[in-house]
Design an enzyme around this catalytic site. Structure first.
Site, short mmCIF file in Angstrom:
data_model
loop_
_atom_site.label_atom_id
_atom_site.label_comp_id
_atom_site.label_asym_id
_atom_site.label_seq_id
_atom_site.Cartn_x
_atom_site.Cartn_y
_atom_site.Cartn_z
N HIS A 1 -36.37 15.36 14.17
CA HIS A 1 -35.29 16.34 14.23
C HIS A 1 -34.81 16.71 12.81
CE1 HIS A 1 -35.20 14.75 18.31
NE2 HIS A 1 -34.31 15.68 18.68
N HIS B 1 -31.29 7.08 16.81
CA HIS B 1 -32.08 6.72 15.63
C HIS B 1 -31.29 5.72 14.81
CE1 HIS B 1 -35.71 9.17 15.55
NE2 HIS B 1 -35.01 10.23 15.96
N ASP C 1 -34.13 5.85 9.82
CA ASP C 1 -34.94 6.93 10.39
C ASP C 1 -34.45 8.29 9.90
OD1 ASP C 1 -36.01 4.83 11.86
OD2 ASP C 1 -34.74 5.22 13.60
#
Length: 322
Positions: A235, A275, A279
């Protein structure tokens, strides 16, 4: 005919041999005539004699060490001289007090990083390790604990924010494909392909455990949250890739909008435990890295086209342009 070896010839030969044996250093001698000869030492074992007369000659007398001890002594002397020269010419030997102060004055950021490095070295070597039976410690989870509790108590709000995040992912994907298919600039698309491929490899090689208090949603991307890689965040990385392209094209307002939405996305992913912090941070770095690699890749292809002609393997060079 005079005898071949009379007394005078023998004495002359011996004198010449003695003359060559005594060639140890630079010296010169003059003859009675106008010409003169000079013997020069070329190196430790080579001696050359030059004549300045019209008939110039160079006589080289070479002498090599006769024993192994002399060889070893020569090597030792060379190594000592070499090491002394190395330290004498070392960069830090030229430093002065004002030079050290100048580093702090003109390069404060690297100095701060150096201090941070020393600090975290102390933290690392005195840190109490997390036991294998405990979940990973994540400072981002600690900071966003109130938001996690809020979303856990309000599932509708969690689903609403998840839906908005999915829309933002669709915006990233649409822009990246638009730059290639409509504008003919494949850099962002190639960057995304590099990024997601690397993410798949790393995510499979090291599979992190699902964080505690994870708040899934049926409208989140990937839809249903059945399974996904935690390391690293696709993302965030895709949003960075899109934003970098916007800035190259000077679409500043759109770029700043994407950056602001990306920050909100990071906060939501931490709050829902979708996450780990690492990350998300690596996702930012991955977006920058693979955008740069895609640019280098296209630049190399452009050079190939310039060398080989306007077409490559029957395909239009427009597919390879920046």
């Amino acid at each position: 005919m005079p005898p071949l070896f009379n007394g005078d010839n023998l004495r002359s030969t011996l004198n010449n041999r003695h003359h060559h044996k005594t060639l140890r250093n630079d010296f010169s001698h003059h003859s009675n005539g106008a010409s003169k000869s000079t013997v020069q030492v070329k190196n430790k074992y080579d001696f050359s004699c030059f004549s300045s007369s019209s008939d110039t000659e160079m006589i080289t007398v070479k002498k090599k060490p006769s024993t192994m001890s002399e060889n070893a002594k020569a090597v030792d002397n060379y190594n000592v001289n070499k090491n002394n020269g190395l330290f004498e010419k070392a960069y830090f030997m030229k430093w002065k007090a004002e030079d050290v102060l100048g580093v702090v004055r003109y390069h404060p950021i690297p100095c701060v990083f150096a201090a941070c490095m020393l600090f975290f070295m102390g933290v690392e070597y005195t840190l109490r390790m997390i036991p294998s039976s405990s979940p990973p410690f994540d400072l981002g989870f600690v900071v966003t604990l109130p938001l996690n509790q809020l979303l856990a108590s309000r599932p509708f709000l969690n689903n609403f924010l998840a839906g908005l995040n999915t829309v933002f992912v669709g915006m990233q994907t649409a822009y990246i494909l638009w730059t290639w298919l409509v504008e003919g600039r494949p850099r962002s698309t190639i960057s995304a392909l590099f990024m997601f491929t690397c993410r798949g490899i790393l995510g499979y090689v090291t599979q992190l455990p699902l964080p505690e208090d994870f708040l899934g949603s049926g409208v989140d991307f990937p839809v249903g949250n059945v399974s996904f890689f935690l390391f690293y965040s696709g993302h965030v990385a895709a949003s960075v890739i899109a934003s970098l392209d916007m800035k190259r094209m000077q679409r500043w307002e759109l770029a700043w909008t994407f950056d602001a939405l990306n920050i909100l996305q990071v906060v939501r992913l931490l709050s829902t435990r979708g996450h780990y912090t690492i990350d998300l941070v690596v996702g930012v770095g991955a977006g920058i890295l693979f955008d740069s690699l895609a640019g280098k890749y296209l630049e190399s292809k452009k050079k190939e086209i310039d060398i080989n002609g306007s077409t490559t393997c029957g395909y239009s060079s427009a597919l390879y342009t920046m």
